[in-house]
Design a protein around this motif. Structure first.
Motif, PDB file in Angstrom:
ATOM      1  N   ILE A   1      -0.355  27.565 -55.723  1.00  0.00           N
ATOM      2  CA  ILE A   1       0.851  27.179 -55.002  1.00  0.00           C
ATOM      3  C   ILE A   1       0.646  27.519 -53.534  1.00  0.00           C
ATOM      4  O   ILE A   1      -0.140  28.409 -53.201  1.00  0.00           O
ATOM      5  N   GLU A   2       1.332  26.792 -52.665  1.00  0.00           N
ATOM      6  CA  GLU A   2       1.421  27.201 -51.263  1.00  0.00           C
ATOM      7  C   GLU A   2       2.875  27.508 -50.971  1.00  0.00           C
ATOM      8  O   GLU A   2       3.730  26.619 -51.045  1.00  0.00           O
ATOM      9  N   LEU A   3       3.174  28.754 -50.692  1.00  0.00           N
ATOM     10  CA  LEU A   3       4.541  29.171 -50.400  1.00  0.00           C
ATOM     11  C   LEU A   3       4.971  28.651 -49.031  1.00  0.00           C
ATOM     12  O   LEU A   3       4.280  28.842 -48.036  1.00  0.00           O
ATOM     13  N   TYR A   4       6.123  28.001 -49.005  1.00  0.00           N
ATOM     14  CA  TYR A   4       6.711  27.461 -47.772  1.00  0.00           C
ATOM     15  C   TYR A   4       7.413  28.621 -47.062  1.00  0.00           C
ATOM     16  O   TYR A   4       8.438  29.125 -47.514  1.00  0.00           O
ATOM     17  N   THR A   5       6.869  29.046 -45.925  1.00  0.00           N
ATOM     18  CA  THR A   5       7.253  30.333 -45.337  1.00  0.00           C
ATOM     19  C   THR A   5       8.197  30.239 -44.141  1.00  0.00           C
ATOM     20  O   THR A   5       8.386  31.224 -43.427  1.00  0.00           O
ATOM     21  N   GLU A   6       8.815  29.094 -43.915  1.00  0.00           N
ATOM     22  CA  GLU A   6       9.704  28.986 -42.752  1.00  0.00           C
ATOM     23  C   GLU A   6      10.848  30.005 -42.822  1.00  0.00           C
ATOM     24  O   GLU A   6      11.154  30.663 -41.816  1.00  0.00           O
ATOM     25  N   GLU A   7      11.480  30.149 -43.968  1.00  0.00           N
ATOM     26  CA  GLU A   7      12.623  31.058 -44.060  1.00  0.00           C
ATOM     27  C   GLU A   7      12.189  32.506 -43.831  1.00  0.00           C
ATOM     28  O   GLU A   7      12.904  33.282 -43.184  1.00  0.00           O
ATOM     29  N   TYR A   8      11.014  32.874 -44.339  1.00  0.00           N
ATOM     30  CA  TYR A   8      10.496  34.212 -44.050  1.00  0.00           C
ATOM     31  C   TYR A   8      10.350  34.411 -42.551  1.00  0.00           C
ATOM     32  O   TYR A   8      10.765  35.442 -41.993  1.00  0.00           O
ATOM     33  N   ALA A   9       9.760  33.419 -41.868  1.00  0.00           N
ATOM     34  CA  ALA A   9       9.527  33.536 -40.424  1.00  0.00           C
ATOM     35  C   ALA A   9      10.839  33.678 -39.663  1.00  0.00           C
ATOM     36  O   ALA A   9      10.942  34.484 -38.724  1.00  0.00           O
ATOM     37  N   VAL A  10      11.843  32.924 -40.064  1.00  0.00           N
ATOM     38  CA  VAL A  10      13.150  33.009 -39.407  1.00  0.00           C
ATOM     39  C   VAL A  10      13.748  34.396 -39.596  1.00  0.00           C
ATOM     40  O   VAL A  10      14.217  35.030 -38.639  1.00  0.00           O
ATOM     41  N   GLN A  11      13.757  34.889 -40.820  1.00  0.00           N
ATOM     42  CA  GLN A  11      14.352  36.189 -41.104  1.00  0.00           C
ATOM     43  C   GLN A  11      13.584  37.323 -40.408  1.00  0.00           C
ATOM     44  O   GLN A  11      14.192  38.264 -39.882  1.00  0.00           O
ATOM     45  N   TYR A  12      12.272  37.218 -40.381  1.00  0.00           N
ATOM     46  CA  TYR A  12      11.475  38.254 -39.725  1.00  0.00           C
ATOM     47  C   TYR A  12      11.775  38.293 -38.227  1.00  0.00           C
ATOM     48  O   TYR A  12      11.859  39.371 -37.629  1.00  0.00           O
ATOM     49  N   SER A  13      11.953  37.124 -37.619  1.00  0.00           N
ATOM     50  CA  SER A  13      12.257  37.068 -36.185  1.00  0.00           C
ATOM     51  C   SER A  13      13.612  37.683 -35.873  1.00  0.00           C
ATOM     52  O   SER A  13      13.858  38.123 -34.748  1.00  0.00           O
ATOM     53  N   LEU A  14      14.486  37.729 -36.883  1.00  0.00           N
ATOM     54  CA  LEU A  14      15.815  38.331 -36.718  1.00  0.00           C
ATOM     55  C   LEU A  14      15.812  39.821 -37.057  1.00  0.00           C
ATOM     56  O   LEU A  14      16.855  40.481 -36.998  1.00  0.00           O
ATOM     57  N   GLY A  15      14.651  40.346 -37.405  1.00  0.00           N
ATOM     58  CA  GLY A  15      14.547  41.763 -37.748  1.00  0.00           C
ATOM     59  C   GLY A  15      14.863  42.069 -39.191  1.00  0.00           C
ATOM     60  O   GLY A  15      14.993  43.238 -39.572  1.00  0.00           O
ATOM     61  N   ASN A  16      14.981  41.051 -40.017  1.00  0.00           N
ATOM     62  CA  ASN A  16      15.328  41.238 -41.423  1.00  0.00           C
ATOM     63  C   ASN A  16      14.066  41.223 -42.280  1.00  0.00           C
ATOM     64  O   ASN A  16      13.646  40.166 -42.767  1.00  0.00           O
ATOM     65  N   GLU A  17      13.470  42.378 -42.480  1.00  0.00           N
ATOM     66  CA  GLU A  17      12.253  42.450 -43.276  1.00  0.00           C
ATOM     67  C   GLU A  17      12.509  42.166 -44.752  1.00  0.00           C
ATOM     68  O   GLU A  17      11.587  41.815 -45.492  1.00  0.00           O
ATOM     69  N   ARG A  18      13.755  42.263 -45.183  1.00  0.00           N
ATOM     70  CA  ARG A  18      14.068  41.956 -46.583  1.00  0.00           C
ATOM     71  C   ARG A  18      13.952  40.458 -46.870  1.00  0.00           C
ATOM     72  O   ARG A  18      13.965  40.051 -48.027  1.00  0.00           O
ATOM     73  N   GLY A  19      13.803  39.661 -45.833  1.00  0.00           N
ATOM     74  CA  GLY A  19      13.608  38.236 -46.025  1.00  0.00           C
ATOM     75  C   GLY A  19      12.334  37.896 -46.776  1.00  0.00           C
ATOM     76  O   GLY A  19      12.158  36.760 -47.231  1.00  0.00           O
ATOM     77  N   ILE A  20      11.463  38.870 -46.933  1.00  0.00           N
ATOM     78  CA  ILE A  20      10.214  38.634 -47.664  1.00  0.00           C
ATOM     79  C   ILE A  20      10.373  38.826 -49.172  1.00  0.00           C
ATOM     80  O   ILE A  20       9.485  38.473 -49.955  1.00  0.00           O
ATOM     81  N   GLU A  21      11.497  39.369 -49.607  1.00  0.00           N
ATOM     82  CA  GLU A  21      11.632  39.773 -51.010  1.00  0.00           C
ATOM     83  C   GLU A  21      11.439  38.625 -51.984  1.00  0.00           C
ATOM     84  O   GLU A  21      10.780  38.769 -53.021  1.00  0.00           O
ATOM     85  N   SER A  22      12.008  37.468 -51.690  1.00  0.00           N
ATOM     86  CA  SER A  22      11.858  36.341 -52.620  1.00  0.00           C
ATOM     87  C   SER A  22      10.402  35.878 -52.690  1.00  0.00           C
ATOM     88  O   SER A  22       9.944  35.394 -53.740  1.00  0.00           O
TER      89      SER A  22
END
Length: 237
Positions: free
Chosen positions: A150-171
């Motif tokens: 699989i290739e994980l689509y990481t746009e949402e991770y990148a957005v959350q990380y830029s906002l300082g939300n490291e929990r955005g990686i959990e999913s």
């Protein structure tokens, strides 16, 4: 170590904007490999607004690392992949007029279609990967299609990380754990950058490959492409 595959679409975009052959796409492909990248990725679209189908053919004799071709498996794309026989094909559900990839496959709804496509590619020895969102049911569906990765689509991770939300990686972590349990290899891509790649790599178990284009080329405008390729490699060691 996680492999870096450099997406060279933006090089083609720059070339096409002026006509001619500057910058030279094939030379850039040679160079990024010489600088240390372990793969080259292209994503040709039907209108050939950046990568042209002939580019894909020409790159066969240039890419000596891993050659990854991404795209929606319409007939022309299927024929191109079967002709060029890359290391890996990554199936992406792009609309014809999509500016960039913006969603993963619904691997349940399209299971039959994907399974048929994947069987054809695998019969030619081409490794197959499916672009998916970090949703557990979609990971399970990907397994049922017969895909290798699989290739994980990481746009949402990148957005959350830029906002300082490291929990955005959990999913993404949960999706990766399941993929590992199911025997699926894990790739990732979309909006990964020098700012967020290290945290992502350190938290995703058995991340095999990342495909990075837009950010890497943009960063290279300031830092130089050889330097940037090596900066990514160091962050993923």
């Amino acid at each position: 170590m996680t492999k870096l595959s450099v997406n060279i679409n933006k090089i083609a975009t720059l070339r096409n904007s002026r006509g001619g052959n500057v910058p030279d796409l094939l030379q850039v492909a040679r160079d990024v490999q010489r600088f240390g990248a372990q793969g080259v990725t292209i994503h040709p679209r039907p209108d050939e607004r950046h990568i042209r189908y002939q580019d894909a053919r020409d790159l066969v004799n240039v890419v000596y690392t891993e050659y990854n071709i991404e795209g929606n498996p319409v007939d022309d794309f299927m024929n191109l992949v079967l002709e060029t026989n890359p290391t890996q094909v990554t199936l992406v559900p792009d609309a014809v007029d999509a500016l960039t990839s913006n969603a993963g496959w619904d691997t349940i709804k399209h299971k039959g279609f994907l399974k048929e496509i994947i069987q054809e590619f695998k019969s030619k020895g081409i490794r197959t990967s499916i672009f998916v969102d970090p949703v557990l049911s979609m990971i399970e569906g990907a397994k049922e299609t017969g895909a290798d990765r699989i290739e994980l689509y990481t746009e949402e991770y990148a957005v959350q990380y830029s906002l300082g939300n490291e929990r955005g990686i959990e999913s993404y972590v949960e999706a990766s754990v399941l993929a590992n349990e199911l025997g699926l290899g894990i790739n990732a891509g979309h909006d990964l950058s020098l700012n967020n790649i290290e945290f992502f790599k350190n938290n995703i178990p058995n991340l095999l490959e990342v495909s990075i284009g837009h950010a890497l080329i943009a960063e290279s405008l300031y830092l130089g492409i050889e330097n940037v390729v090596n900066m990514y490699i160091r962050k993923m060691q």
